[in-house]
Enzyme design. Structure first.
Site, PDB file in Angstrom:
ATOM      1  N   THR A  55       0.836  -1.206   0.000  1.00 24.31           N
ATOM      2  CA  THR A  55       0.000   0.000   0.000  1.00 24.31           C
ATOM      3  C   THR A  55       0.864   1.247   0.000  1.00 24.31           C
ATOM      4  O   THR A  55       0.594   2.213  -0.715  1.00 24.31           O
ATOM      5  CB  THR A  55      -0.944   0.000   1.214  1.00 24.31           C
ATOM      6  OG1 THR A  55      -1.773  -1.166   1.143  1.00 24.31           O
ATOM      7  CG2 THR A  55      -1.822   1.236   1.250  1.00 24.31           C
ATOM      8  N   CYS A  56       1.925   1.213   0.777  1.00 24.84           N
ATOM      9  CA  CYS A  56       2.819   2.368   0.898  1.00 24.84           C
ATOM     10  C   CYS A  56       3.506   2.679  -0.425  1.00 24.84           C
ATOM     11  O   CYS A  56       3.619   3.832  -0.822  1.00 24.84           O
ATOM     12  CB  CYS A  56       3.867   2.097   1.976  1.00 24.84           C
ATOM     13  SG  CYS A  56       3.192   1.541   3.551  1.00 24.84           S
ATOM     14  N   SER A  57       3.965   1.641  -1.100  1.00 23.43           N
ATOM     15  CA  SER A  57       4.736   1.817  -2.337  1.00 23.43           C
ATOM     16  C   SER A  57       3.875   2.040  -3.566  1.00 23.43           C
ATOM     17  O   SER A  57       4.323   2.637  -4.533  1.00 23.43           O
ATOM     18  CB  SER A  57       5.609   0.577  -2.586  1.00 23.43           C
ATOM     19  OG  SER A  57       6.558   0.420  -1.561  1.00 23.43           O
TER      20      SER A  57
END
Length: 183
Positions: A55-57
């Site tokens: 999700t972060c990337s």
């Protein structure tokens, strides 16, 4: 929730490029403080469970990176991405994401995150202690607006994402600008 809260005074151990060193790893240690990052600026700080995670990337970091000019047009001087990862990991992640607009802050020991009340256990994923996902608009070291994902707890079975998204933060900035213009 945390609007009006002054950020904790912490020293971050960072690695910065120093071309005078030469070789394959031209980096040196540089300690930076909360004031170095936040004093005299209006910034977005977002924190997430870990560098290189899906999700972060895929969503959160690229959204802030790609939207930088819009954020700047709405009064933001800088955007910082923080994670409870060391500087080596954060720098490599920034490089892999081709970051030009978002700067990474390594909270390797989790001290800033702990003092923010956002340090959680992610042992269920093998992560250990990490940050709960949140974003904030910070003005001269004081939180102006706070965007925390629901369900803050240790070993949460999911990774909530939406409240701290770039779109939500931008919505706040646009609404805040309208409120200022209406006064």
């Amino acid at each position: 929730m945390k609007a009006g809260y002054k950020l904790p005074d912490v020293t971050f151990h960072t690695r910065v490029r120093d071309e005078s060193i030469g070789g394959d790893n031209p980096f040196t240690w540089e300690d930076k403080t909360t004031s170095d990052y936040f004093a005299g600026k209006r910034v977005i700080l977002f924190s997430l469970p870990g560098a290189f995670t899906p999700t972060c990337s895929t969503y959160q970091l690229p959204g802030f990176e790609n939207g930088f000019s819009d954020f700047a047009a709405n009064g933001i001087d800088a955007i910082y991405c923080m994670s409870v990862n060391d500087s080596f990991v954060m720098n490599k992640w920034a490089q892999s994401q081709n970051l030009e607009n978002v700067s990474v802050i390594p909270d390797g020991s989790g001290e800033f995150t702990r003092r923010m009340g956002m340090l959680v256990r992610k042992d269920n994923l093998g992560f250990g202690l990490r940050s709960w996902r949140y974003a904030a608009v910070v003005n001269n070291g004081v939180i102006e607006a706070w965007f925390e994902e629901p369900g803050l707890c240790d070993n949460h079975g999911e990774d909530p994402y939406g409240v701290s998204s770039p779109e939500t933060v931008m919505g706040y900035l646009v609404d805040a600008a309208k409120g200022v213009a209406a006064e």
